[in-house]
Design a protein around this motif. Structure first.
Motif, mmCIF file in Angstrom:
data_model
loop_
_atom_site.group_PDB
_atom_site.id
_atom_site.type_symbol
_atom_site.label_atom_id
_atom_site.label_comp_id
_atom_site.label_asym_id
_atom_site.label_seq_id
_atom_site.Cartn_x
_atom_site.Cartn_y
_atom_site.Cartn_z
ATOM 1 N N VAL A 9 0.872 -1.336 0.249
ATOM 2 C CA VAL A 9 0.079 -0.507 -0.174
ATOM 3 C C VAL A 9 0.945 1.455 -0.052
ATOM 4 O O VAL A 9 0.514 2.462 -0.920
ATOM 5 C CB VAL A 9 -1.027 -0.147 1.183
ATOM 6 C CG1 VAL A 9 -1.944 1.448 1.145
ATOM 7 C CG2 VAL A 9 -2.226 -1.503 1.000
ATOM 8 N N PHE A 10 1.961 1.255 0.561
ATOM 9 C CA PHE A 10 2.613 2.263 1.118
ATOM 10 C C PHE A 10 3.652 2.479 -0.268
ATOM 11 O O PHE A 10 3.531 3.875 -0.802
ATOM 12 C CB PHE A 10 4.018 2.425 1.989
ATOM 13 C CG PHE A 10 5.391 3.133 1.864
ATOM 14 C CD1 PHE A 10 4.725 4.510 1.803
ATOM 15 C CD2 PHE A 10 6.241 2.054 1.804
ATOM 16 C CE1 PHE A 10 5.609 5.220 2.481
ATOM 17 C CE2 PHE A 10 7.482 2.904 1.817
ATOM 18 C CZ PHE A 10 7.170 4.994 1.961
ATOM 19 N N ILE A 28 -9.724 -0.494 -2.070
ATOM 20 C CA ILE A 28 -9.712 -0.302 -0.550
ATOM 21 C C ILE A 28 -9.591 1.404 -0.261
ATOM 22 O O ILE A 28 -9.800 1.982 -1.454
ATOM 23 C CB ILE A 28 -8.690 -0.954 -0.109
ATOM 24 C CG1 ILE A 28 -7.217 0.009 0.334
ATOM 25 C CG2 ILE A 28 -8.282 -1.809 0.236
ATOM 26 C CD1 ILE A 28 -6.029 -0.135 0.729
ATOM 27 N N SER A 29 -10.675 1.760 0.702
ATOM 28 C CA SER A 29 -10.734 3.316 1.498
ATOM 29 C C SER A 29 -9.668 4.229 1.890
ATOM 30 O O SER A 29 -8.934 3.319 1.297
ATOM 31 C CB SER A 29 -11.529 2.894 2.392
ATOM 32 O OG SER A 29 -11.386 2.655 3.313
ATOM 33 N N PRO A 30 -9.573 4.908 0.894
ATOM 34 C CA PRO A 30 -8.580 6.322 1.529
ATOM 35 C C PRO A 30 -7.899 5.807 3.087
ATOM 36 O O PRO A 30 -6.971 5.919 3.314
ATOM 37 C CB PRO A 30 -8.656 7.378 0.940
ATOM 38 C CG PRO A 30 -10.128 7.187 0.015
ATOM 39 C CD PRO A 30 -10.758 5.588 0.546
ATOM 40 N N GLN A 31 -9.319 6.059 3.971
ATOM 41 C CA GLN A 31 -8.923 4.991 5.333
ATOM 42 C C GLN A 31 -8.090 4.267 5.309
ATOM 43 O O GLN A 31 -6.928 4.562 6.420
ATOM 44 C CB GLN A 31 -9.949 5.747 5.988
ATOM 45 C CG GLN A 31 -11.003 6.891 6.153
ATOM 46 C CD GLN A 31 -11.425 7.475 4.418
ATOM 47 O OE1 GLN A 31 -12.295 5.918 4.366
ATOM 48 N NE2 GLN A 31 -12.299 8.642 4.168
ATOM 49 N N VAL A 33 -6.023 3.179 3.320
ATOM 50 C CA VAL A 33 -4.335 2.786 2.816
ATOM 51 C C VAL A 33 -4.245 3.829 3.953
ATOM 52 O O VAL A 33 -2.572 3.607 4.419
ATOM 53 C CB VAL A 33 -4.623 3.861 1.637
ATOM 54 C CG1 VAL A 33 -3.147 4.638 1.266
ATOM 55 C CG2 VAL A 33 -5.348 3.520 0.103
ATOM 56 N N ALA A 34 -4.379 5.114 4.927
ATOM 57 C CA ALA A 34 -3.390 5.741 5.501
ATOM 58 C C ALA A 34 -3.250 4.479 6.837
ATOM 59 O O ALA A 34 -2.372 5.152 7.846
ATOM 60 C CB ALA A 34 -5.189 7.074 6.678
ATOM 61 N N LYS A 35 -4.906 4.150 7.458
ATOM 62 C CA LYS A 35 -5.012 3.127 8.736
ATOM 63 C C LYS A 35 -3.229 2.819 8.328
ATOM 64 O O LYS A 35 -2.370 1.846 9.006
ATOM 65 C CB LYS A 35 -5.378 2.563 8.943
ATOM 66 C CG LYS A 35 -6.275 2.541 9.187
ATOM 67 C CD LYS A 35 -7.572 1.903 9.561
ATOM 68 C CE LYS A 35 -8.791 2.909 10.414
ATOM 69 N NZ LYS A 35 -9.829 1.984 10.676
ATOM 70 N N HIS A 36 -2.545 1.677 6.895
ATOM 71 C CA HIS A 36 -1.410 0.715 6.549
ATOM 72 C C HIS A 36 -0.364 2.034 6.776
ATOM 73 O O HIS A 36 0.807 0.842 8.307
ATOM 74 C CB HIS A 36 -1.795 0.775 5.264
ATOM 75 C CG HIS A 36 -2.731 -0.761 4.777
ATOM 76 N ND1 HIS A 36 -2.126 -1.893 5.548
ATOM 77 C CD2 HIS A 36 -4.106 -0.501 4.655
ATOM 78 C CE1 HIS A 36 -2.539 -3.171 5.143
ATOM 79 N NE2 HIS A 36 -4.279 -2.212 4.611
ATOM 80 N N ILE A 37 -0.063 3.343 6.172
ATOM 81 C CA ILE A 37 0.528 4.040 5.909
ATOM 82 C C ILE A 37 1.335 4.157 7.567
ATOM 83 O O ILE A 37 2.518 3.977 7.993
ATOM 84 C CB ILE A 37 0.931 5.011 5.321
ATOM 85 C CG1 ILE A 37 0.548 4.305 4.023
ATOM 86 C CG2 ILE A 37 1.581 6.025 5.601
ATOM 87 C CD1 ILE A 37 0.408 4.925 3.231
ATOM 88 N N ALA A 38 0.068 4.567 8.367
ATOM 89 C CA ALA A 38 0.240 4.842 9.324
ATOM 90 C C ALA A 38 0.906 3.693 11.039
ATOM 91 O O ALA A 38 1.451 3.981 11.161
ATOM 92 C CB ALA A 38 -1.210 5.228 10.455
ATOM 93 N N GLY A 39 0.786 2.293 10.608
ATOM 94 C CA GLY A 39 0.795 1.563 10.616
ATOM 95 C C GLY A 39 2.576 0.942 10.816
ATOM 96 O O GLY A 39 2.650 0.790 11.872
#
Length: 297
Positions: A9-10, A28-31, A33-39
Protein backbone atom coordinates in the motif's frame (compact mmCIF):
# COMPACT_ATOMS: atom_id res chain seq x y z
CA UNK A 1 -2.02 -5.61 9.81
CA UNK A 2 0.09 -7.74 7.51
CA UNK A 3 3.36 -5.92 7.00
CA UNK A 4 3.86 -7.01 3.39
CA UNK A 5 0.37 -5.74 2.54
CA UNK A 6 1.14 -2.43 4.26
CA UNK A 7 4.41 -2.16 2.34
CA UNK A 8 2.52 -2.72 -0.91
CA UNK A 9 0.00 0.00 0.00
CA UNK A 10 2.86 2.37 0.85
CA UNK A 11 4.64 1.75 -2.45
CA UNK A 12 1.44 2.20 -4.43
CA UNK A 13 0.71 5.48 -2.61
CA UNK A 14 4.16 6.82 -3.46
CA UNK A 15 3.94 5.76 -7.10
CA UNK A 16 0.46 7.22 -7.64
CA UNK A 17 1.02 10.35 -5.56
CA UNK A 18 -1.99 10.19 -3.22
CA UNK A 19 -3.96 7.99 -0.86
CA UNK A 20 -7.08 8.38 -3.00
CA UNK A 21 -5.36 7.18 -6.17
CA UNK A 22 -3.80 4.26 -4.27
CA UNK A 23 -7.15 3.31 -2.74
CA UNK A 24 -8.79 3.22 -6.17
CA UNK A 25 -6.00 1.11 -7.63
CA UNK A 26 -5.95 -1.37 -4.75
CA UNK A 27 -9.70 -1.45 -4.08
CA UNK A 28 -9.76 -0.23 -0.47
CA UNK A 29 -10.86 3.04 1.12
CA UNK A 30 -8.49 6.05 1.48
CA UNK A 31 -8.92 5.73 5.24
CA UNK A 32 -7.63 2.14 5.10
CA UNK A 33 -4.65 3.32 3.03
CA UNK A 34 -3.89 5.85 5.76
CA UNK A 35 -4.15 3.13 8.44
CA UNK A 36 -1.67 0.91 6.62
CA UNK A 37 0.90 3.68 6.34
CA UNK A 38 0.30 4.88 9.89
CA UNK A 39 0.84 1.31 11.08
CA UNK A 40 4.18 1.15 9.25
CA UNK A 41 5.29 4.47 10.72
CA UNK A 42 4.30 3.36 14.22
CA UNK A 43 6.16 0.05 13.95
CA UNK A 44 9.26 1.76 12.56
CA UNK A 45 9.08 4.81 14.83
CA UNK A 46 9.64 7.19 11.90
CA UNK A 47 7.69 9.42 9.53
CA UNK A 48 7.64 8.09 5.98
CA UNK A 49 5.39 10.68 4.31
CA UNK A 50 4.81 14.38 4.94
CA UNK A 51 1.26 15.13 3.82
CA UNK A 52 -0.72 18.28 3.27
CA UNK A 53 -4.20 18.72 1.85
CA UNK A 54 -2.72 19.11 -1.63
CA UNK A 55 0.40 17.00 -1.78
CA UNK A 56 2.57 14.40 -0.12
CA UNK A 57 6.36 14.19 0.06
CA UNK A 58 8.67 11.39 1.11
CA UNK A 59 10.99 12.01 4.01
CA UNK A 60 14.62 10.95 3.60
CA UNK A 61 13.90 7.80 5.58
CA UNK A 62 10.68 7.32 3.63
CA UNK A 63 12.59 7.49 0.31
CA UNK A 64 15.14 4.89 1.42
CA UNK A 65 12.36 2.71 2.84
CA UNK A 66 10.38 3.02 -0.39
CA UNK A 67 13.33 1.77 -2.48
CA UNK A 68 13.89 -1.17 -0.16
CA UNK A 69 10.17 -2.02 -0.11
CA UNK A 70 10.15 -2.18 -3.90
CA UNK A 71 12.99 -4.70 -3.85
CA UNK A 72 11.32 -6.77 -1.13
CA UNK A 73 7.99 -6.84 -2.96
CA UNK A 74 9.76 -7.71 -6.20
CA UNK A 75 11.43 -10.68 -4.48
CA UNK A 76 8.07 -11.79 -3.09
CA UNK A 77 6.56 -11.65 -6.59
CA UNK A 78 9.52 -13.62 -7.94
CA UNK A 79 9.10 -16.27 -5.22
CA UNK A 80 5.38 -16.55 -5.96
CA UNK A 81 6.10 -16.86 -9.68
CA UNK A 82 8.73 -19.55 -9.04
CA UNK A 83 6.35 -21.55 -6.87
CA UNK A 84 3.57 -21.26 -9.45
CA UNK A 85 5.94 -22.23 -12.26
CA UNK A 86 7.13 -25.29 -10.33
CA UNK A 87 3.51 -26.29 -9.82
CA UNK A 88 2.77 -25.95 -13.53
CA UNK A 89 6.06 -26.92 -15.26
CA UNK A 90 8.15 -29.96 -14.26
CA UNK A 91 11.55 -28.73 -13.11
CA UNK A 92 14.11 -29.15 -10.36
CA UNK A 93 15.59 -32.23 -8.68
CA UNK A 94 13.35 -35.23 -7.99
CA UNK A 95 14.56 -37.73 -5.36
CA UNK A 96 13.24 -41.27 -5.86
CA UNK A 97 13.66 -44.50 -3.91
CA UNK A 98 12.95 -47.85 -5.60
CA UNK A 99 13.70 -51.58 -5.09
CA UNK A 100 16.97 -52.76 -6.58
CA UNK A 101 15.77 -55.24 -9.22
CA UNK A 102 12.70 -53.32 -10.40
CA UNK A 103 14.70 -50.11 -10.46
CA UNK A 104 17.63 -51.58 -12.40
CA UNK A 105 15.68 -53.40 -15.10
CA UNK A 106 12.31 -51.66 -15.43
CA UNK A 107 12.47 -48.20 -13.90
CA UNK A 108 15.70 -46.91 -15.46
CA UNK A 109 14.37 -47.11 -19.07
CA UNK A 110 11.26 -45.21 -17.93
CA UNK A 111 13.45 -42.60 -16.21
CA UNK A 112 15.47 -42.14 -19.39
CA UNK A 113 12.31 -41.40 -21.38
CA UNK A 114 11.02 -39.10 -18.64
CA UNK A 115 14.22 -37.04 -18.58
CA UNK A 116 14.14 -36.76 -22.35
CA UNK A 117 10.59 -35.41 -22.17
CA UNK A 118 11.26 -32.97 -19.31
CA UNK A 119 14.71 -31.38 -19.80
CA UNK A 120 14.39 -29.10 -16.74
CA UNK A 121 14.13 -32.04 -14.33
CA UNK A 122 17.07 -33.88 -12.75
CA UNK A 123 16.59 -37.19 -10.94
CA UNK A 124 18.45 -38.60 -7.96
CA UNK A 125 17.58 -42.31 -7.97
CA UNK A 126 18.38 -44.51 -4.97
CA UNK A 127 18.05 -48.28 -5.56
CA UNK A 128 17.86 -50.34 -2.39
CA UNK A 129 15.66 -53.00 -0.82
CA UNK A 130 16.07 -51.51 2.66
CA UNK A 131 13.36 -49.54 4.48
CA UNK A 132 13.68 -45.79 4.04
CA UNK A 133 11.96 -42.92 5.82
CA UNK A 134 10.98 -40.48 3.05
CA UNK A 135 10.64 -37.48 5.36
CA UNK A 136 13.94 -38.09 7.12
CA UNK A 137 15.90 -38.91 3.96
CA UNK A 138 14.21 -36.39 1.67
CA UNK A 139 12.64 -38.76 -0.88
CA UNK A 140 9.70 -37.32 -2.81
CA UNK A 141 8.61 -40.53 -4.59
CA UNK A 142 8.92 -44.14 -3.38
CA UNK A 143 8.16 -47.39 -5.16
CA UNK A 144 7.48 -50.30 -2.85
CA UNK A 145 6.80 -54.01 -3.39
CA UNK A 146 4.71 -55.88 -0.80
CA UNK A 147 1.90 -55.10 1.57
CA UNK A 148 1.91 -51.50 2.76
CA UNK A 149 2.25 -50.61 6.40
CA UNK A 150 0.01 -47.89 7.80
CA UNK A 151 1.52 -44.49 7.04
CA UNK A 152 0.62 -40.95 6.10
CA UNK A 153 1.96 -41.45 2.58
CA UNK A 154 -0.39 -41.35 -0.39
CA UNK A 155 -0.29 -44.58 -2.43
CA UNK A 156 -1.26 -45.30 -6.03
CA UNK A 157 -1.32 -48.96 -7.12
CA UNK A 158 0.86 -50.35 -9.88
CA UNK A 159 0.53 -53.76 -11.53
CA UNK A 160 1.38 -56.64 -9.18
CA UNK A 161 5.01 -57.75 -9.13
CA UNK A 162 4.82 -61.29 -10.54
CA UNK A 163 7.62 -63.86 -10.42
CA UNK A 164 8.13 -66.72 -12.88
CA UNK A 165 10.72 -69.50 -13.25
CA UNK A 166 13.14 -69.82 -16.16
CA UNK A 167 16.30 -71.59 -17.31
CA UNK A 168 18.49 -71.54 -20.39
CA UNK A 169 17.88 -73.93 -23.30
CA UNK A 170 21.34 -75.43 -22.70
CA UNK A 171 20.61 -76.17 -19.03
CA UNK A 172 17.26 -77.77 -19.82
CA UNK A 173 18.76 -79.87 -22.60
CA UNK A 174 21.32 -81.24 -20.15
CA UNK A 175 19.22 -81.60 -16.98
CA UNK A 176 15.69 -82.01 -18.30
CA UNK A 177 12.56 -79.89 -17.86
CA UNK A 178 10.83 -79.87 -14.44
CA UNK A 179 7.17 -80.81 -14.74
CA UNK A 180 6.06 -79.95 -11.20
CA UNK A 181 7.42 -77.65 -8.49
CA UNK A 182 8.52 -80.73 -6.57
CA UNK A 183 10.94 -81.59 -9.40
CA UNK A 184 12.97 -78.48 -8.54
CA UNK A 185 14.57 -80.22 -5.55
CA UNK A 186 16.76 -82.22 -7.97
CA UNK A 187 17.83 -79.16 -9.97
CA UNK A 188 20.40 -76.42 -9.50
CA UNK A 189 18.42 -73.34 -8.46
CA UNK A 190 19.84 -69.84 -8.38
CA UNK A 191 18.55 -68.44 -5.11
CA UNK A 192 18.11 -64.82 -4.18
CA UNK A 193 19.58 -64.24 -0.73
CA UNK A 194 19.68 -61.25 1.60
CA UNK A 195 23.12 -62.32 2.79
CA UNK A 196 22.24 -65.04 5.31
CA UNK A 197 23.36 -68.23 3.54
CA UNK A 198 22.17 -70.41 6.43
CA UNK A 199 18.53 -69.53 5.79
CA UNK A 200 16.77 -72.02 3.47
CA UNK A 201 15.39 -70.65 0.22
CA UNK A 202 11.75 -71.46 -0.43
CA UNK A 203 9.88 -70.89 -3.69
CA UNK A 204 6.09 -70.78 -3.52
CA UNK A 205 3.74 -71.84 -6.32
CA UNK A 206 -0.02 -71.99 -6.65
CA UNK A 207 -2.39 -73.81 -8.98
CA UNK A 208 -6.17 -73.98 -8.90
CA UNK A 209 -6.25 -72.45 -5.44
CA UNK A 210 -3.67 -74.83 -3.96
CA UNK A 211 -0.30 -73.57 -2.72
CA UNK A 212 2.92 -75.56 -2.80
CA UNK A 213 6.19 -74.54 -1.16
CA UNK A 214 9.50 -75.96 -2.35
CA UNK A 215 12.85 -75.66 -0.58
CA UNK A 216 15.30 -75.22 -3.45
CA UNK A 217 19.04 -75.75 -3.38
CA UNK A 218 21.91 -74.70 -5.60
CA UNK A 219 25.57 -73.83 -5.65
CA UNK A 220 25.06 -70.12 -6.26
CA UNK A 221 23.24 -67.55 -4.13
CA UNK A 222 23.36 -63.78 -4.46
CA UNK A 223 21.72 -60.66 -3.07
CA UNK A 224 21.84 -59.17 -6.57
CA UNK A 225 19.30 -60.65 -8.95
CA UNK A 226 21.11 -59.21 -11.98
CA UNK A 227 23.96 -61.59 -11.17
CA UNK A 228 21.52 -64.49 -10.93
CA UNK A 229 19.98 -63.59 -14.27
CA UNK A 230 23.40 -63.60 -15.91
CA UNK A 231 24.14 -66.96 -14.31
CA UNK A 232 20.87 -68.38 -15.64
CA UNK A 233 21.56 -67.27 -19.21
CA UNK A 234 25.00 -68.89 -18.89
CA UNK A 235 23.34 -72.21 -18.08
CA UNK A 236 24.22 -72.43 -14.37
CA UNK A 237 20.71 -73.18 -13.16
CA UNK A 238 17.07 -72.19 -12.76
CA UNK A 239 16.12 -68.69 -11.62
CA UNK A 240 12.93 -67.15 -10.28
CA UNK A 241 12.51 -63.50 -11.21
CA UNK A 242 10.17 -60.70 -12.33
CA UNK A 243 7.94 -61.62 -15.24
CA UNK A 244 8.40 -58.35 -17.15
CA UNK A 245 12.19 -58.71 -17.19
CA UNK A 246 12.27 -62.42 -17.97
CA UNK A 247 9.75 -61.96 -20.80
CA UNK A 248 12.45 -60.09 -22.73
CA UNK A 249 14.98 -62.87 -22.16
CA UNK A 250 12.41 -65.46 -23.25
CA UNK A 251 11.57 -63.50 -26.41
CA UNK A 252 15.28 -63.29 -27.24
CA UNK A 253 15.65 -67.07 -26.83
CA UNK A 254 18.16 -66.82 -23.99
CA UNK A 255 15.78 -68.35 -21.46
CA UNK A 256 12.79 -70.68 -21.47
CA UNK A 257 9.89 -70.43 -19.05
CA UNK A 258 9.27 -73.58 -17.06
CA UNK A 259 6.25 -74.65 -14.97
CA UNK A 260 3.91 -72.32 -16.92
CA UNK A 261 0.86 -74.04 -15.44
CA UNK A 262 1.86 -72.85 -11.96
CA UNK A 263 1.73 -69.30 -10.70
CA UNK A 264 4.74 -67.97 -8.88
CA UNK A 265 4.58 -65.41 -6.08
CA UNK A 266 2.73 -62.18 -6.83
CA UNK A 267 3.07 -59.15 -4.57
CA UNK A 268 1.36 -55.76 -4.69
CA UNK A 269 3.42 -52.83 -5.91
CA UNK A 270 2.68 -49.17 -5.21
CA UNK A 271 4.13 -45.75 -5.83
CA UNK A 272 3.98 -43.50 -2.78
CA UNK A 273 4.53 -39.83 -2.09
CA UNK A 274 4.15 -37.54 0.94
CA UNK A 275 0.82 -35.70 1.26
CA UNK A 276 0.78 -32.20 -0.14
CA UNK A 277 -2.08 -29.90 -0.99
CA UNK A 278 -0.60 -29.23 -4.43
CA UNK A 279 2.19 -31.63 -5.48
CA UNK A 280 4.72 -30.00 -7.78
CA UNK A 281 4.51 -30.66 -11.50
CA UNK A 282 7.63 -32.85 -11.40
CA UNK A 283 6.00 -35.19 -8.86
CA UNK A 284 2.63 -35.22 -10.61
CA UNK A 285 4.11 -35.85 -14.06
CA UNK A 286 6.44 -38.59 -12.83
CA UNK A 287 3.76 -40.47 -10.90
CA UNK A 288 1.16 -40.12 -13.67
CA UNK A 289 3.69 -41.44 -16.19
CA UNK A 290 4.65 -44.29 -13.87
CA UNK A 291 1.02 -45.37 -13.42
CA UNK A 292 0.46 -45.19 -17.18
CA UNK A 293 3.53 -47.36 -17.82
CA UNK A 294 3.34 -49.81 -14.92
CA UNK A 295 -0.23 -49.49 -13.66
CA UNK A 296 -2.83 -52.25 -13.57
CA UNK A 297 -3.80 -53.30 -17.08
Amino acid sequence: MDKLTSMGVFVKSVELGSFVAASQAIGISPQMVAKHIAGLEMSLGVTLLNRTTRRQNLTDIGRAYYERCKRVLSEVDAADFLAEEMLSQPQGELRISAPMTFGTFSLVPFVANYLSRYPKVTINLSLSDRFVDPLEEGFEVLIRIGELADSSLIARPLAPYKLIVCASPAYLAERGIPQTPGDLVSHACLAYSHGNSSMPCRWIFSRQGLTQEVQVIGRLRSDNWKALLHAATEGLGITMGPEDVLAKEIAAGRLVRILPAYEGPSRPMNVLYPPNRRPTAKIRSFIDGLVEEFGPK
